[in-house]
Design an enzyme around this catalytic site. Structure first.
Site, short mmCIF file in Angstrom:
data_model
loop_
_atom_site.label_atom_id
_atom_site.label_comp_id
_atom_site.label_asym_id
_atom_site.label_seq_id
_atom_site.Cartn_x
_atom_site.Cartn_y
_atom_site.Cartn_z
N HIS A 194 0.57 -5.07 14.48
CA HIS A 194 0.91 -6.21 13.32
C HIS A 194 0.57 -7.41 14.16
O HIS A 194 0.06 -8.61 13.33
CB HIS A 194 2.56 -6.21 13.01
CG HIS A 194 2.78 -5.13 12.29
ND1 HIS A 194 3.28 -3.62 12.44
CD2 HIS A 194 2.38 -5.14 10.93
CE1 HIS A 194 3.42 -3.26 11.36
NE2 HIS A 194 2.96 -3.84 10.40
N GLU A 436 2.17 6.85 3.29
CA GLU A 436 1.67 6.12 4.67
C GLU A 436 2.16 7.08 5.79
O GLU A 436 1.92 7.06 6.94
CB GLU A 436 1.87 4.75 5.13
CG GLU A 436 3.34 4.45 5.01
CD GLU A 436 3.56 2.73 5.10
OE1 GLU A 436 2.99 2.33 5.68
OE2 GLU A 436 4.70 2.23 4.67
N ASP A 460 -0.50 2.97 9.03
CA ASP A 460 0.25 4.22 9.53
C ASP A 460 0.36 5.50 9.16
O ASP A 460 0.42 6.58 10.11
CB ASP A 460 2.04 3.80 8.93
CG ASP A 460 2.75 2.44 9.50
OD1 ASP A 460 2.67 2.74 10.78
OD2 ASP A 460 3.21 1.86 8.78
N CYS A 507 -4.04 -0.50 0.96
CA CYS A 507 -3.36 -1.86 1.59
C CYS A 507 -3.38 -1.66 3.10
O CYS A 507 -3.22 -2.82 3.71
CB CYS A 507 -2.31 -2.31 0.95
SG CYS A 507 -0.87 -1.25 1.34
C1 PEP Z 1 -0.11 0.41 6.76
O1 PEP Z 1 0.77 0.98 7.29
O2 PEP Z 1 -1.18 0.78 6.24
C2 PEP Z 1 0.50 -0.85 6.05
C3 PEP Z 1 -0.28 -1.57 5.02
O3 PEP Z 1 1.66 -1.22 6.28
P1 PEP Z 1 1.94 -2.01 7.56
O4 PEP Z 1 0.35 -2.30 8.22
O5 PEP Z 1 2.74 -3.31 7.36
O6 PEP Z 1 2.72 -1.19 8.57
MG MG Z 2 2.98 0.61 7.23
#
Ligand code: PEP
Ligand code: MG
Length: 575
Positions: A194, A436, A460, A507
């Protein structure tokens, strides 16, 4: 002497500036450089602070009332013992000397090392002693605070400052969003952590996983950060500087050229319509999304509202934030993901997780199932905001159908409450789910029966499918979006959704990587959601894509297992 460091580049171009070394943002520690003559005096100041702290603690220990619980005495003795240990009382003296820094800074450096060691300890009781060390250190900081630091100029973010940190948590990064740094680099971090995602969203040159950057770089030293190639050059000579200034200009020219395609529709060369959406973390990100031609918000990571504040945001505060996004996007769809806390996203008001493996623990929708009040407050805020725009809901980390059913029950009850209170909301609000977790990917057909749409979270999905921690740079070379298992899962998810006629988008970071745009189009993806700054680069790739012609290469990619062959095929696809 000039040195070159290699890490994981996460884009943002090239920066040339002065290093500013920081600890975690939540420990506000002043930092200044000493002259060699000042070192002994600073060491003496540190020794004095240790003596004062020890005296205070011993006085305290001597004045424990007879009827006080036995643990009190035991804890105080433990604290005195920790204080006397050389790791706290002697090592910082050494750091003052080697780094020629002030005592507070030396202590904070040593504290970080000690705390990291505590985090590694498996035995629970010993691990718990981490907070004792922190408390003792806080006492020393206090004793040091008696000193007048005003005669020195603290090192702070100047105009051309590059942040050099061991690590930055998502909460730290949210704070940095308000500060003008040129670039930043860290010792640790994975490409889809993140921290990396936030860094990308800041559109700053950044390089992660440099391992020993903080030890090798001095405060105020001139450095070059090449976020494109993951390179950091410390103390460059004139010829290298000239070369990087030229590269920097080149990059800026390319960025400007991208602006020309901003208002062009997202249609491939052979006429296939594609939708490009933005991933946002805070309402303020909407402006950039619109400027870069987003067709809406494909992922609002609502948990960042929770990371920004010291307290849990109220229903009203959440409502205002969601409403702000809905209105800013002027009637375009806005997909808001419900709280996805846990793992590396821990808000200030929540205790650090003591789960043995947080990534497999009470995270995402699971936390919301366990904390229904928290969840229902968010659902109320979301529903109320849905009266002001085209809001859709998205559930993170789904692994069981029961989580969708339970959410629908909560939603119905919250809707009934709002009707009774006479508060308007969108009765037809859509409910989608993140795919995910591999279980949800394999069984996606079942999830599609209960959801209005799905969104693939590749960050994920890859982490869990390949058993590679997305935050751990030690295994980041194994984090491979082109792994055959990942490609087959993606194809399965997309084709299943197409078969039942439900919208599927992506996403995760893969959707914003222009190198992968044509591959994803070939796998049937038509809705991409990414950081606003990635939108134009992805659009540029798809404008030149001819899906008909590329189908044969896609077929070969799905058959191939050799990474070198796969990369060669990808290169052909992107030509
Ligand atoms: C993902 O896991 O691809 C996602 C978009 O969620 P995050 O990156 O916030 O875990
Ligand atoms: Mg995620």
């Amino acid at each position: 002497m000039s040195i070159t460091l290699h890490g994981i580049g996460i884009g943002g171009g090239i920066a040339i500036g002065r290093a500013h070394l920081v600890t975690h943002a939540d420990i506000e520690v002043v930092h200044y450089q000493l002259t060699p003559e000042e070192v002994p005096r600073e060491q003496a100041r540190f020794d004095e602070a240790i003596r004062t702290t020890r005296k205070d603690m011993e006085t305290l220990w001597g004045s424990i009332p007879e009827n006080a619980p036995a643990e009190l005495g035991a804890f105080l003795s433990l604290h005195i013992m920790l204080l006397n240990d050389h790791t706290l009382s002697r090592e910082p003296r050494q750091i003052i000397e080697t780094q020629r820094c002030n005592a507070e800074w030396a202590l904070s450096q040593q504290l970080e090392i000690l705390l990291a060691q505590f985090d590694e300890i498996e035995e629970e009781y010993l691990r718990e002693r981490r907070s004792d060390v922190e408390q003792v250190a806080q006492r020393i900081f206090k004793a040091l605070a008696g000193y007048d630091a005003s005669s020195h100029t603290p090192v702070s973010a100047g105009e051309n400052t590059i942040l050099v940190a061991h690590d930055l948590s998502p909460a730290d990064m949210v704070l940095f969003k308000d500060t003008a740094y040129l670039a930043f680099i860290t010792d640790v971090g994975g490409p889809t952590s993140h921290t990396a995602i936030l860094a990308r969203s800041l559109d700053l040159p950044s390089v992660l996983a440099l391992r020993h950057a903080r030890e090798l770089i001095d405060e105020d030293e001139l450095i070059i950060v090449d976020g494109i190639h993951g390179v950091v050059i410390v103390d460059p000579d004139e010829s290298i500087l000239a070369e990087y200034r030229a590269r920097q200009q080149d990059w800026q020219v390319k960025q400007l050229a991208l602006q020309d395609i901003r208002s062009r529709p997202a249609i491939t060369a052979d006429g296939v319509d594609v939708e490009l959406f933005a991933n946002i973390e805070l309402p303020e990100d909407c402006e950039l999304s619109l400027q870069n031609g987003a067709a809406g918000v494909g992922l609002f990571r609502s948990e960042f509202l929770f990371l920004r504040e010291d307290d849990l945001p109220t229903e009203e505060e959440q409502y205002q934030a969601y409403r702000q996004v809905a209105e800013a996007m002027q009637g375009q769809p806005v997909i808001i993901r419900t709280l996805d806390l846990g793992k590396d996203k821990i808000p200030k008001w929540q205790e650090e997780s003591d789960a043995p493996n947080p990534a497999l623990g009470l995270t995402g929708i699971r936390l919301c199932m366990a904390e229904p009040q928290l969840f229902r407050t968010q659902l109320r805020a979301l529903l109320r905001a849905s009266a002001h725009g085209k809001i859709k809901l998205l559930l993170p980390m789904l692994s069981h159908i029961a989580e969708v059913r339970q959410t629908r029950r909560h939603l119905e009850e919250v809707k009934t409450q709002l009707r009774e209170e006479g508060l308007p909301f969108d009765e037809q609000i859509e409910l989608g789910g993140m795919i995910e977790v591999p279980a949800a990917a394999v069984a996606v057909a079942h999830f599609l029966e209960h959801l209005d749409f799905i969104s693939i979270g590749t960050n994920d999905l890859i982490q869990y499918s390949l058993a590679v921690d997305r935050n751990d740079d030690a295994v980041s070379h194994l984090y491979d979006p082109l792994h055959p298992a990942v490609m087959q899962l993606l194809r399965h998810i997309i084709s299943t959704a197409d078969r039942v006629g439900k919208p599927v988008s992506m996403c995760g970071e893969m959707a914003g990587d222009p190198q992968l745009t044509r591959l994803l189009l070939g796998l049937g993806l038509r809705r991409f959601s990414m950081l606003p700054i990635q939108l134009l680069k992805v659009k540029q790739q798809l404008l030149g894509a001819d899906l008909q012609h590329q189908q044969a290469v896609i077929g070969q990619m799905l058959e191939a297992s050799d990474p070198d062959v796969l990369r060669e095929l990808l290169r052909q696809l992107n030509q």
